[in-house]
Write a protein that holds these residues in place. Structure first.
Motif, PDB file in Angstrom:
ATOM      1  N   LEU A 181      -2.708   7.355   1.194  1.00 54.08           N
ATOM      2  CA  LEU A 181      -3.660   7.121   0.108  1.00 54.08           C
ATOM      3  C   LEU A 181      -3.453   5.738  -0.504  1.00 54.08           C
ATOM      4  CD1 LEU A 181      -3.633  10.542  -1.782  1.00 54.08           C
ATOM      5  CD2 LEU A 181      -5.558   9.559  -0.531  1.00 54.08           C
ATOM      6  N   GLY A 182      -2.184   5.346  -0.666  1.00 53.19           N
ATOM      7  CA  GLY A 182      -1.909   4.009  -1.181  1.00 53.19           C
ATOM      8  C   GLY A 182      -2.461   2.931  -0.273  1.00 53.19           C
ATOM      9  N   MET A 183      -2.303   3.129   1.045  1.00 52.30           N
ATOM     10  CA  MET A 183      -2.868   2.177   2.001  1.00 52.30           C
ATOM     11  C   MET A 183      -4.394   2.134   1.898  1.00 52.30           C
ATOM     12  SD  MET A 183      -1.028   0.202   3.798  1.00 52.30           S
ATOM     13  CE  MET A 183      -2.335  -0.262   4.938  1.00 52.30           C
ATOM     14  N   SER A 184      -5.013   3.263   1.568  1.00 55.02           N
ATOM     15  CA  SER A 184      -6.474   3.286   1.490  1.00 55.02           C
ATOM     16  C   SER A 184      -6.996   2.388   0.374  1.00 55.02           C
ATOM     17  CB  SER A 184      -6.975   4.722   1.297  1.00 55.02           C
ATOM     18  OG  SER A 184      -6.732   5.184  -0.023  1.00 55.02           O
ATOM     19  N   CYS A 237      -2.990  13.013  13.321  1.00 52.74           N
ATOM     20  CA  CYS A 237      -2.468  12.156  12.235  1.00 52.74           C
ATOM     21  C   CYS A 237      -2.748  12.865  10.905  1.00 52.74           C
ATOM     22  CB  CYS A 237      -3.099  10.771  12.276  1.00 52.74           C
ATOM     23  SG  CYS A 237      -4.906  10.746  12.374  1.00 52.74           S
ATOM     24  N   PRO A 238      -2.087  13.993  10.634  1.00 53.83           N
ATOM     25  CA  PRO A 238      -2.440  14.809   9.459  1.00 53.83           C
ATOM     26  C   PRO A 238      -2.282  14.090   8.133  1.00 53.83           C
ATOM     27  CG  PRO A 238      -0.375  15.550  10.443  1.00 53.83           C
ATOM     28  CD  PRO A 238      -0.987  14.582  11.406  1.00 53.83           C
ATOM     29  N   GLU A 239      -1.376  13.124   8.064  1.00 55.86           N
ATOM     30  CA  GLU A 239      -1.178  12.406   6.803  1.00 55.86           C
ATOM     31  C   GLU A 239      -2.380  11.542   6.446  1.00 55.86           C
ATOM     32  OE1 GLU A 239      -0.207   9.474   9.926  1.00 55.86           O
ATOM     33  OE2 GLU A 239       0.159  11.627   9.645  1.00 55.86           O
ATOM     34  N   GLN A 240      -3.242  11.242   7.416  1.00 52.08           N
ATOM     35  CA  GLN A 240      -4.365  10.338   7.167  1.00 52.08           C
ATOM     36  C   GLN A 240      -5.636  11.056   6.737  1.00 52.08           C
ATOM     37  OE1 GLN A 240      -4.935   7.234  10.147  1.00 52.08           O
ATOM     38  NE2 GLN A 240      -2.763   7.306  10.688  1.00 52.08           N
ATOM     39  N   LEU A 248       4.322  13.464   1.090  1.00 50.62           N
ATOM     40  CA  LEU A 248       4.705  12.093   0.754  1.00 50.62           C
ATOM     41  C   LEU A 248       4.012  11.105   1.687  1.00 50.62           C
ATOM     42  CD1 LEU A 248       6.331   9.885  -0.646  1.00 50.62           C
ATOM     43  CD2 LEU A 248       8.268  10.466   0.863  1.00 50.62           C
ATOM     44  N   GLN A 249       3.993  11.405   2.984  1.00 49.67           N
ATOM     45  CA  GLN A 249       3.317  10.525   3.943  1.00 49.67           C
ATOM     46  C   GLN A 249       1.828  10.415   3.614  1.00 49.67           C
ATOM     47  OE1 GLN A 249       4.283  12.461   7.608  1.00 49.67           O
ATOM     48  NE2 GLN A 249       6.390  11.702   7.663  1.00 49.67           N
ATOM     49  N   HIS A 250       1.248  11.532   3.163  1.00 46.27           N
ATOM     50  CA  HIS A 250      -0.161  11.500   2.783  1.00 46.27           C
ATOM     51  C   HIS A 250      -0.390  10.560   1.602  1.00 46.27           C
ATOM     52  CE1 HIS A 250      -4.218  12.563   1.883  1.00 46.27           C
ATOM     53  NE2 HIS A 250      -3.903  13.150   0.755  1.00 46.27           N
ATOM     54  N   PHE A 251       0.477  10.616   0.609  1.00 45.75           N
ATOM     55  CA  PHE A 251       0.299   9.734  -0.542  1.00 45.75           C
ATOM     56  C   PHE A 251       0.525   8.273  -0.167  1.00 45.75           C
ATOM     57  CE2 PHE A 251      -0.291  13.366  -3.093  1.00 45.75           C
ATOM     58  CZ  PHE A 251      -0.839  12.922  -4.293  1.00 45.75           C
ATOM     59  N   GLY A 299       0.805  -1.212   0.000  1.00 42.09           N
ATOM     60  CA  GLY A 299       0.000   0.000   0.000  1.00 42.09           C
ATOM     61  C   GLY A 299       0.836   1.259   0.000  1.00 42.09           C
ATOM     62  N   ARG A 300       1.861   1.297   0.837  1.00 45.00           N
ATOM     63  CA  ARG A 300       2.719   2.481   0.878  1.00 45.00           C
ATOM     64  C   ARG A 300       3.527   2.600  -0.400  1.00 45.00           C
ATOM     65  NH1 ARG A 300       3.895   0.787   7.060  1.00 45.00           N
ATOM     66  NH2 ARG A 300       2.046   1.791   7.961  1.00 45.00           N
ATOM     67  N   GLY A 301       3.862   1.457  -1.011  1.00 45.95           N
ATOM     68  CA  GLY A 301       4.541   1.500  -2.304  1.00 45.95           C
ATOM     69  C   GLY A 301       3.663   2.094  -3.384  1.00 45.95           C
ATOM     70  N   ILE A 302       2.389   1.737  -3.388  1.00 49.13           N
ATOM     71  CA  ILE A 302       1.447   2.338  -4.345  1.00 49.13           C
ATOM     72  C   ILE A 302       1.416   3.848  -4.159  1.00 49.13           C
ATOM     73  CG2 ILE A 302      -0.996   2.519  -4.939  1.00 49.13           C
ATOM     74  CD1 ILE A 302      -1.276  -0.448  -4.197  1.00 49.13           C
ATOM     75  N   GLY A 303       1.392   4.283  -2.904  1.00 44.25           N
ATOM     76  CA  GLY A 303       1.368   5.718  -2.632  1.00 44.25           C
ATOM     77  C   GLY A 303       2.615   6.428  -3.096  1.00 44.25           C
ATOM     78  N   ARG A 304       3.780   5.803  -2.916  1.00 43.68           N
ATOM     79  CA  ARG A 304       5.024   6.434  -3.361  1.00 43.68           C
ATOM     80  C   ARG A 304       5.061   6.572  -4.877  1.00 43.68           C
ATOM     81  NH1 ARG A 304       7.155   3.546   1.130  1.00 43.68           N
ATOM     82  NH2 ARG A 304       7.591   1.703  -0.150  1.00 43.68           N
ATOM     83  N   VAL A 305       4.560   5.567  -5.582  1.00 49.29           N
ATOM     84  CA  VAL A 305       4.499   5.659  -7.046  1.00 49.29           C
ATOM     85  C   VAL A 305       3.578   6.798  -7.468  1.00 49.29           C
ATOM     86  CG1 VAL A 305       3.740   4.474  -9.143  1.00 49.29           C
ATOM     87  CG2 VAL A 305       5.074   3.233  -7.432  1.00 49.29           C
TER      88      VAL A 305
END
Length: 319
Positions: A86-89, A284-287, A80-83, A41-47
């Protein structure tokens, strides 16, 4: 009442193939251990972060408006943490739709359940107030394990996604209805149901709208929560699903009902809800869902917070 399901064979045309492929991938990811899901999930967000695009620009502007005290480097780290969130979502939506109740129970710890139990014992149901966090769908699934819940949602433009989303929510919710179906919401409250409700996206039309501060910035805000609480005779119970650090899972935090709600002024009630959301977002602002244009101008003379982004959208709408 919920609408009848649309047979899935109606969505076998070529225009639906990309979505079928994406849904299949997410369905497979649901079978992974939670630790592996976090990595993917976090990898999807980083992409997605590296690809950039309009939503990244909107999120960056929102963070600039909401957190002016942060320097640019800190805001970029938060972006970046937000994305990654988002990937985790993406994974979490699949968990919400397809994971078993047993697996859901292993993922979450719950606090404040006594507030829900008290509301149901009083016989007036409850408005389960939350915000558009990236854990939004999974938080609803956590809640439906505990009590009878009706879910409000916004229809999706893609009919296949709309059908899959509706089936996923109705798997656990007693009923799911579009957010404009006010009668269904009031009926659910009066029959002692909890109703999942998130009024925090920009709301500029109709009488249930007021411009009130959100992170100190004027924002068109939905004031209908006051009317729903009054018509349904129901308490407003805030709840927030939080993704815990690392691979620790989630915590569902249910807070006491809002005292003295609704008040005499719906705009003041909306400002009160915004302040509560701000407090929770700062934990948790990134969420929080920053890719939405939350600070839209209130009218023709309102400040254009998104500059060229908003102007490009207006040109496309007029073409």
């Amino acid at each position: 009442m919920s609408s009848q399901p649309t047979p899935l064979y109606r969505f076998l045309g070529p225009r639906f193939w990309p979505l079928w492929l994406a849904l299949g991938v997410v369905r497979l990811l649901v079978a992974l251990p939670f630790g592996a899901q976090c990595i993917v999930g976090r990898g999807i967000g980083r992409v997605a972060f590296l690809l950039g695009g309009k939503r990244k620009a909107i999120a960056a502007r929102n963070l600039e408006l909401a957190f002016p005290e942060l320097d640019p480097a800190a805001r970029r780290r938060l972006l970046l943490q937000h994305f990654q969130s988002l990937g985790m979502s993406v994974i979490e939506t699949g968990i919400c739709w397809w994971a078993s109740d047993e697996r859901i129970a292993r993922l979450v710890e719950v606090s404040g359940l006594e507030h829900v139990e008290a509301a149901l014992a009083a016989g007036h149901g409850g408005i389960m107030l939350t915000g558009h966090f990236t854990t939004l769908d999974l938080g609803g699934r956590f809640l439906t394990r505990l009590a009878p819940v009706s879910a409000m949602y916004r229809p999706h433009r893609n009919p296949l996604f709309e059908e899959i989303m509706r089936r996923g929510r109705e798997r656990s919710a007693r009923q799911a209805f579009v957010k404009t179906d006010v009668r269904a919401m009031i009926r659910a409250l009066r029959t002692n149901h909890l109703v999942w409700y998130a009024p925090d996206q920009a709301h500029q039309r109709g009488k249930y709208s007021a411009v009130v501060p959100f992170f100190g910035v004027p924002a068109p805000t939905n004031t209908a929560t006051s009317a729903f609480a009054r018509l349904g005779g129901a308490p407003v119970i805030p709840f927030f699903p939080v993704r815990l650090p690392g691979r620790a899972g989630y915590r569902l935090e249910i807070l006491p009902p809002l005292a003295g709600f609704p008040g005499d002024d719906p705009a003041a009630d909306a400002a009160r809800i915004n302040r509560l959301l701000e407090e929770r977002i700062r934990l948790c602002p990134e969420q929080y869902l920053w890719v939405h244009r939350r600070f839209k101008p209130a009218g023709a003379d309102g400040e254009d917070y998104y500059g060229p982004l908003a102007r490009r959208r207006k040109r496309r709408a007029s073409s």
